[in-house]
Design a protein around this motif. Structure first.
Motif, PDB file in Angstrom:
ATOM      1  N   PHE A 277     -23.353 -87.796  51.917  1.00  0.00           N
ATOM      2  CA  PHE A 277     -24.316 -88.838  52.300  1.00  0.00           C
ATOM      3  C   PHE A 277     -24.105 -89.232  53.761  1.00  0.00           C
ATOM      4  O   PHE A 277     -25.030 -89.202  54.568  1.00  0.00           O
ATOM      5  N   TYR A 278     -22.875 -89.604  54.109  1.00  0.00           N
ATOM      6  CA  TYR A 278     -22.610 -90.057  55.472  1.00  0.00           C
ATOM      7  C   TYR A 278     -22.671 -88.911  56.482  1.00  0.00           C
ATOM      8  O   TYR A 278     -23.067 -89.119  57.626  1.00  0.00           O
ATOM      9  N   LYS A 279     -22.319 -87.723  56.075  1.00  0.00           N
ATOM     10  CA  LYS A 279     -22.409 -86.564  56.969  1.00  0.00           C
ATOM     11  C   LYS A 279     -23.852 -86.358  57.416  1.00  0.00           C
ATOM     12  O   LYS A 279     -24.132 -86.147  58.601  1.00  0.00           O
TER      13      LYS A 279
ATOM     14  N   THR B 159     -14.216 -82.713  59.083  1.00  0.00           N
ATOM     15  CA  THR B 159     -13.052 -82.329  59.882  1.00  0.00           C
ATOM     16  C   THR B 159     -11.822 -82.052  59.039  1.00  0.00           C
ATOM     17  O   THR B 159     -10.916 -81.364  59.483  1.00  0.00           O
ATOM     18  N   ASP B 160     -11.776 -82.578  57.833  1.00  0.00           N
ATOM     19  CA  ASP B 160     -10.604 -82.395  56.984  1.00  0.00           C
ATOM     20  C   ASP B 160     -11.010 -82.648  55.548  1.00  0.00           C
ATOM     21  O   ASP B 160     -11.781 -83.571  55.275  1.00  0.00           O
ATOM     22  N   ALA B 161     -10.497 -81.857  54.636  1.00  0.00           N
ATOM     23  CA  ALA B 161     -10.802 -82.063  53.220  1.00  0.00           C
ATOM     24  C   ALA B 161      -9.636 -81.597  52.371  1.00  0.00           C
ATOM     25  O   ALA B 161      -8.978 -80.601  52.683  1.00  0.00           O
TER      26      ALA B 161
ATOM     27  N   ILE C 257     -14.892 -87.060  57.939  1.00  0.00           N
ATOM     28  CA  ILE C 257     -15.963 -86.546  58.792  1.00  0.00           C
ATOM     29  C   ILE C 257     -15.868 -87.210  60.156  1.00  0.00           C
ATOM     30  O   ILE C 257     -15.257 -88.262  60.309  1.00  0.00           O
ATOM     31  N   LYS C 258     -16.510 -86.576  61.146  1.00  0.00           N
ATOM     32  CA  LYS C 258     -16.542 -87.112  62.505  1.00  0.00           C
ATOM     33  C   LYS C 258     -17.965 -87.022  63.023  1.00  0.00           C
ATOM     34  O   LYS C 258     -18.572 -85.962  63.017  1.00  0.00           O
TER      35      LYS C 258
ATOM     36  N   ALA D 243     -13.436 -91.567  56.448  1.00  0.00           N
ATOM     37  CA  ALA D 243     -12.924 -90.718  55.372  1.00  0.00           C
ATOM     38  C   ALA D 243     -13.238 -91.366  54.027  1.00  0.00           C
ATOM     39  O   ALA D 243     -13.497 -92.573  53.941  1.00  0.00           O
ATOM     40  N   PHE D 244     -13.189 -90.551  52.996  1.00  0.00           N
ATOM     41  CA  PHE D 244     -13.521 -90.977  51.644  1.00  0.00           C
ATOM     42  C   PHE D 244     -12.405 -90.499  50.728  1.00  0.00           C
ATOM     43  O   PHE D 244     -12.110 -89.308  50.680  1.00  0.00           O
TER      44      PHE D 244
END
Length: 130
Positions: A22-24, A32-34, A41-42, A50-51
């Motif tokens: 959603f935010y992406k 950027t990392d998962a 995300i950035k 982050a989530f």
């Protein structure tokens, strides 16, 4: 040299992959990392969010007082109507709130996991009267 080199806002939610998506899309961001329990995300301006997976996460109830605000995000936008169409199209929902006074027009929303956020017009307007 600074001890802290970066800060990240982290929202707890039951499904971090879905909330990150959603935010992406809303922020035109990149992942950027998962990991299994966290997605970061950035945005284009360097904003990071982050989530984190929390299977017991309870969505905030704002504007109702019980369990109301766990975190609140503000985003500046060029066009409030376009931002609203994008938020709704991505699964967000408008929140009922009082018409705020002040130099900025703003609208409140909840993301798909229930976190509240505000989009504000990038342009100032005359103070509201009465």
């Amino acid at each position: 040299m600074a001890l802290v080199v970066a800060g990240v806002v982290v929202l707890d939610c039951a499904e971090p992959e879905k909330l990150a998506a959603f935010y992406k899309e809303f922020l035109d961001a990149e992942e950027t990392d998962a990991s299994a329990n966290r997605v970061e995300i950035k945005g284009a301006d360097g904003f990071r969010i982050a989530f984190r997976r929390d299977v017991n996460a309870i969505p905030p109830s704002w504007p109702r007082p019980e369990n109301s605000l766990q975190a609140h995000l503000d985003f500046r936008v060029e066009d409030l109507d376009e931002a609203e169409r994008k938020v709704i199209g991505l699964g967000g929902r408008p929140l009922e709130s009082k018409d705020p006074s002040g130099p900025f027009e703003e609208r409140g929303y909840a993301d798909p996991a229930g976190h509240s956020f505000t989009v504000r017009s990038n342009r100032t307007t005359a103070p509201k009267q009465g």
